[in-house]
Design a protein around this motif. Sequence first.
Motif, PDB file in Angstrom:
ATOM      1  N   THR A 225      -1.337 102.999 -40.908  1.00  0.00           N
ATOM      2  CA  THR A 225      -3.003 102.984 -40.257  1.00  0.00           C
ATOM      3  C   THR A 225      -2.942 101.569 -39.803  1.00  0.00           C
ATOM      4  OG1 THR A 225      -3.894 102.297 -42.515  1.00  0.00           O
ATOM      5  CG2 THR A 225      -3.677 104.654 -42.163  1.00  0.00           C
ATOM      6  N   LEU A 226      -4.322 101.340 -39.393  1.00  0.00           N
ATOM      7  CA  LEU A 226      -4.301 100.165 -39.036  1.00  0.00           C
ATOM      8  C   LEU A 226      -4.536  99.121 -40.049  1.00  0.00           C
ATOM      9  CD1 LEU A 226      -5.407  98.362 -36.325  1.00  0.00           C
ATOM     10  CD2 LEU A 226      -7.765  99.046 -36.822  1.00  0.00           C
ATOM     11  N   TRP A 227      -4.927  99.406 -41.381  1.00  0.00           N
ATOM     12  CA  TRP A 227      -4.823  98.377 -42.290  1.00  0.00           C
ATOM     13  C   TRP A 227      -3.942  98.534 -43.279  1.00  0.00           C
ATOM     14  CZ3 TRP A 227      -8.057 102.593 -40.715  1.00  0.00           C
ATOM     15  CH2 TRP A 227      -9.155 102.199 -39.811  1.00  0.00           C
ATOM     16  N   GLU A 228      -2.737  99.039 -42.983  1.00  0.00           N
ATOM     17  CA  GLU A 228      -1.452  98.932 -43.640  1.00  0.00           C
ATOM     18  C   GLU A 228      -1.152  97.457 -44.164  1.00  0.00           C
ATOM     19  OE1 GLU A 228       3.213 100.441 -43.759  1.00  0.00           O
ATOM     20  OE2 GLU A 228       1.779 100.646 -41.765  1.00  0.00           O
ATOM     21  N   ASP A 229      -1.449  96.487 -43.418  1.00  0.00           N
ATOM     22  CA  ASP A 229      -0.989  95.280 -43.937  1.00  0.00           C
ATOM     23  C   ASP A 229      -1.893  94.310 -44.219  1.00  0.00           C
ATOM     24  OD1 ASP A 229       1.719  95.749 -43.253  1.00  0.00           O
ATOM     25  OD2 ASP A 229       1.854  95.554 -41.200  1.00  0.00           O
ATOM     26  N   ASP A 230      -3.267  94.660 -44.625  1.00  0.00           N
ATOM     27  CA  ASP A 230      -4.462  93.850 -44.636  1.00  0.00           C
ATOM     28  C   ASP A 230      -4.622  93.588 -46.015  1.00  0.00           C
ATOM     29  OD1 ASP A 230      -5.522  93.493 -42.185  1.00  0.00           O
ATOM     30  OD2 ASP A 230      -5.876  95.683 -42.003  1.00  0.00           O
ATOM     31  N   ASP A 231      -3.720  93.993 -47.297  1.00  0.00           N
ATOM     32  CA  ASP A 231      -3.851  93.727 -48.695  1.00  0.00           C
ATOM     33  C   ASP A 231      -2.685  93.080 -49.035  1.00  0.00           C
ATOM     34  OD1 ASP A 231      -4.551  93.238 -51.169  1.00  0.00           O
ATOM     35  OD2 ASP A 231      -5.077  95.437 -51.387  1.00  0.00           O
ATOM     36  N   PRO A 232      -2.330  91.724 -48.734  1.00  0.00           N
ATOM     37  CA  PRO A 232      -1.035  91.256 -49.413  1.00  0.00           C
ATOM     38  C   PRO A 232      -1.014  91.121 -50.894  1.00  0.00           C
ATOM     39  CG  PRO A 232      -2.513  89.506 -48.693  1.00  0.00           C
ATOM     40  CD  PRO A 232      -3.357  90.860 -48.350  1.00  0.00           C
ATOM     41  N   ILE A 233      -1.850  91.254 -51.496  1.00  0.00           N
ATOM     42  CA  ILE A 233      -1.391  91.389 -53.157  1.00  0.00           C
ATOM     43  C   ILE A 233      -1.051  92.739 -53.537  1.00  0.00           C
ATOM     44  CG2 ILE A 233      -2.881  91.510 -55.215  1.00  0.00           C
ATOM     45  CD1 ILE A 233      -4.767  89.609 -54.274  1.00  0.00           C
ATOM     46  N   ALA A 234      -1.606  93.702 -52.739  1.00  0.00           N
ATOM     47  CA  ALA A 234      -0.971  94.983 -52.953  1.00  0.00           C
ATOM     48  C   ALA A 234       0.554  95.250 -52.642  1.00  0.00           C
ATOM     49  CB  ALA A 234      -1.809  96.267 -52.252  1.00  0.00           C
ATOM     50  N   ALA A 235       0.918  94.355 -51.448  1.00  0.00           N
ATOM     51  CA  ALA A 235       2.352  94.393 -51.136  1.00  0.00           C
ATOM     52  C   ALA A 235       3.096  93.670 -51.857  1.00  0.00           C
ATOM     53  CB  ALA A 235       2.128  93.889 -49.535  1.00  0.00           C
ATOM     54  N   ASP A 236       2.846  92.589 -52.579  1.00  0.00           N
ATOM     55  CA  ASP A 236       3.518  91.643 -53.362  1.00  0.00           C
ATOM     56  C   ASP A 236       3.442  92.140 -54.827  1.00  0.00           C
ATOM     57  OD1 ASP A 236       3.656  90.084 -50.944  1.00  0.00           O
ATOM     58  OD2 ASP A 236       2.129  88.609 -51.562  1.00  0.00           O
ATOM     59  N   GLU A 237       2.582  92.701 -55.237  1.00  0.00           N
ATOM     60  CA  GLU A 237       2.607  93.188 -56.727  1.00  0.00           C
ATOM     61  C   GLU A 237       2.455  94.668 -56.707  1.00  0.00           C
ATOM     62  OE1 GLU A 237      -0.552  91.154 -58.691  1.00  0.00           O
ATOM     63  OE2 GLU A 237       0.160  89.006 -58.049  1.00  0.00           O
ATOM     64  N   PRO A 238       3.532  95.442 -56.379  1.00  0.00           N
ATOM     65  CA  PRO A 238       2.973  96.874 -56.378  1.00  0.00           C
ATOM     66  C   PRO A 238       2.916  97.518 -57.563  1.00  0.00           C
ATOM     67  CG  PRO A 238       5.636  96.276 -55.692  1.00  0.00           C
ATOM     68  CD  PRO A 238       4.616  95.091 -55.825  1.00  0.00           C
ATOM     69  N   ASP A 239       3.389  97.041 -58.819  1.00  0.00           N
ATOM     70  CA  ASP A 239       3.407  97.782 -60.011  1.00  0.00           C
ATOM     71  C   ASP A 239       1.954  97.445 -60.654  1.00  0.00           C
ATOM     72  OD1 ASP A 239       5.711  99.214 -59.618  1.00  0.00           O
ATOM     73  OD2 ASP A 239       6.939  97.520 -60.652  1.00  0.00           O
ATOM     74  N   GLU A 240       1.266  96.561 -60.287  1.00  0.00           N
ATOM     75  CA  GLU A 240       0.039  96.096 -60.746  1.00  0.00           C
ATOM     76  C   GLU A 240      -1.016  97.031 -60.655  1.00  0.00           C
ATOM     77  OE1 GLU A 240      -0.214  93.644 -63.102  1.00  0.00           O
ATOM     78  OE2 GLU A 240       2.087  93.245 -62.885  1.00  0.00           O
TER      79      GLU A 240
END
Length: 686
Positions: A225-240
């Motif tokens: 989606t358009l918002w796939e890369d708009d949350d860097p924390i989610a990308a960096d810490e996938p298990d949190e």
Amino acid sequence: MNKFISQIFIAIFVCIMMIANTVYAQVDYETLAAKIEPPFALGDEIGPSTYQIVNLDGRVGGYAFETLPYAVIPGFSGAPINLFVTIDLQGKFIDAEILEHNEPIFVSGLDGALFHNFVEQYKGKSIFDTLVVGVPYGGKDGASSLIYLDGVTKATASVRIAHETILAASFKVAKEMLQQIPSGPPAKPNVDYNEDLDWQTLVDKGIATRQLVKNSEVQAAFKDTLWEDDDPIAADEPDEAYLDLWLVDVGPQSIARAVLSQDAYDELQGFMQISNHDEPLLVIDAGRHGLVSDTFIRNTSPDLIEAHQDGFPIALRDSDLDVELADGVPGETAMIFRTDRRLGFDPTRDWTISVKATREHGSFRPEIGNVVFEANHKTDERFFIRENIHVPTPPWLEAIQSRIVDLIILGVTLFALIWIMLGKINWLAGHRFYTPIRLSILAFVTGFIGWWGQGQLSIVTPLGVMRSVYEGQSLAFLLYDPFSLLIWLVVILSFVLWGRGLFCGWLCPFGALQEFAHHLGRLLRLPQINLPERVDAVLVYLKYPVLFGLIFMTFYNPDTADKLVEVEPFKTAITTYFMRNWYYVAYAALWLILGMFVFKSFCKYLCPLGAVMAIGGLIRGRDWIERRKACGSPCQLCKVKCNYGAIKKSGEIKYSECFQCLDCITIHDNPNQCVPLILAQKGRSL
């Protein structure tokens, strides 16, 4: 004297015309809009005579509607009562007002303000309350959930019809618009139930529900989606944890004690005492999502959380309580939301909480993207109780219960009267104190059946029945006045046995007043006027065109017919005790004064109800007054003595004009009055 009588008839005509001069105005949008009080305003029409009402900010705050399209319950004129009702989104009555009615008792009878005051009692009540008109039957139970509305003396039937109209229309609108009508009493926390619980027990027994959403799951939801890369924390810490949501119903005290600090628990209990219809729901987030956005305003609906049950939305609202969790309960962010159990929410059945995850793309006028995560929850039945389902008493039974003593007295009276007329009529007519006995019965009829019981039958009822049948409406309105209905049933039975005589001669309160006026005129030695036979023969038929004129106007112009029925002075003399506008009182008084000179003139010549009784008497199955061959030819004594002119020269009884006074039976059975019997004693015959 004839000139005097003519002047009285002219005065009567003038009174009738004054009474008939009333019309109703049409109700338009502007008029209805003026009835809506701030902070609401009348919005768009969304159905037949149904409108949204909007808040100052333009949001829908409820609905306003006329009852006529939703509840066509005929009143006593045959026409339904039309009311304007407003309810909010929780089903609470904002206002109720009568727009139009044709209830005879309030049409220039009782003060119409009494009717309006009754309807005003609905303000602040809820359509989900159990509302009952009148005082409780058998004594009021202080623990009862019933809410009693004050009725109107002498108009109980009319206010019951209005009550049923309001409730029937309101439930139909609520079902269509609010879409949340509870099928039974809501479950509410059982304050007498105690159970020793702690946080771990709540988790183990499923009383606390957890919804854990990791950052990787959020990333997957926004993938491609358009918002796939708009949350860097989610990308960096996938298990949190992105969302670590806990949901607990803290309405039950045992549960609330296990999750809240003592101060928070005490504050919650104080809140529930004030807002005892609300179910408090504790929501905790131990992740980084949070429960509401930065723009959220306390004591309003949450902007990131929604709830549903059975496919319908559950209205959540912040309770504005400071939440401090008990030791050992996870999470930092906690709020208590509330929802109204009366709107159908059942905490013991599955319901769903939906949490919205939001992302923004772009810095200038960013585009918003949302995904939703859901969790199901319910709380065990053991923590709740339900009130016994109150089955509303049918209106007809409620009406009977409210007048049970009067109905017993009336039933005994009617039974005794019929028993006498069937088997003891000759004994009664020949009794040495017959006249005092008759006048005593008529006094009882006037006092108990008329002034106390409000059992004066009226032409309004047959007209209302005809109109209802023609329009295909229910005749249930007759059941709202069981006192009068019982009299009607006996009168209809009497048509077969005696014709019109039982009612007109014994059970009509105004007819009794006419007879008392006659006796008063004789005591005062006023001249008694016997109209010439050819005049009398014409006037006795006057009541029939009056009747047919009322029937015609009932279908052609019902509003005018509702005024023209005032040709009957019954409402003035009996229902309102002569406490009306002067021209109504003058009209009724004129007939009583005229009755002092012309025997029961109204009953004989003008009464439209008497015309109905005479027509009903056509089904009479027997000639119940005994006659001899000599009656009429040559003996004319009974004819001369009959004040009603109900005996022909031939001696035949005109049952359509017979009022069952029994004078002719007294003469017929008395060897000292009946000419054939006197001559027979002397060995002679006619």
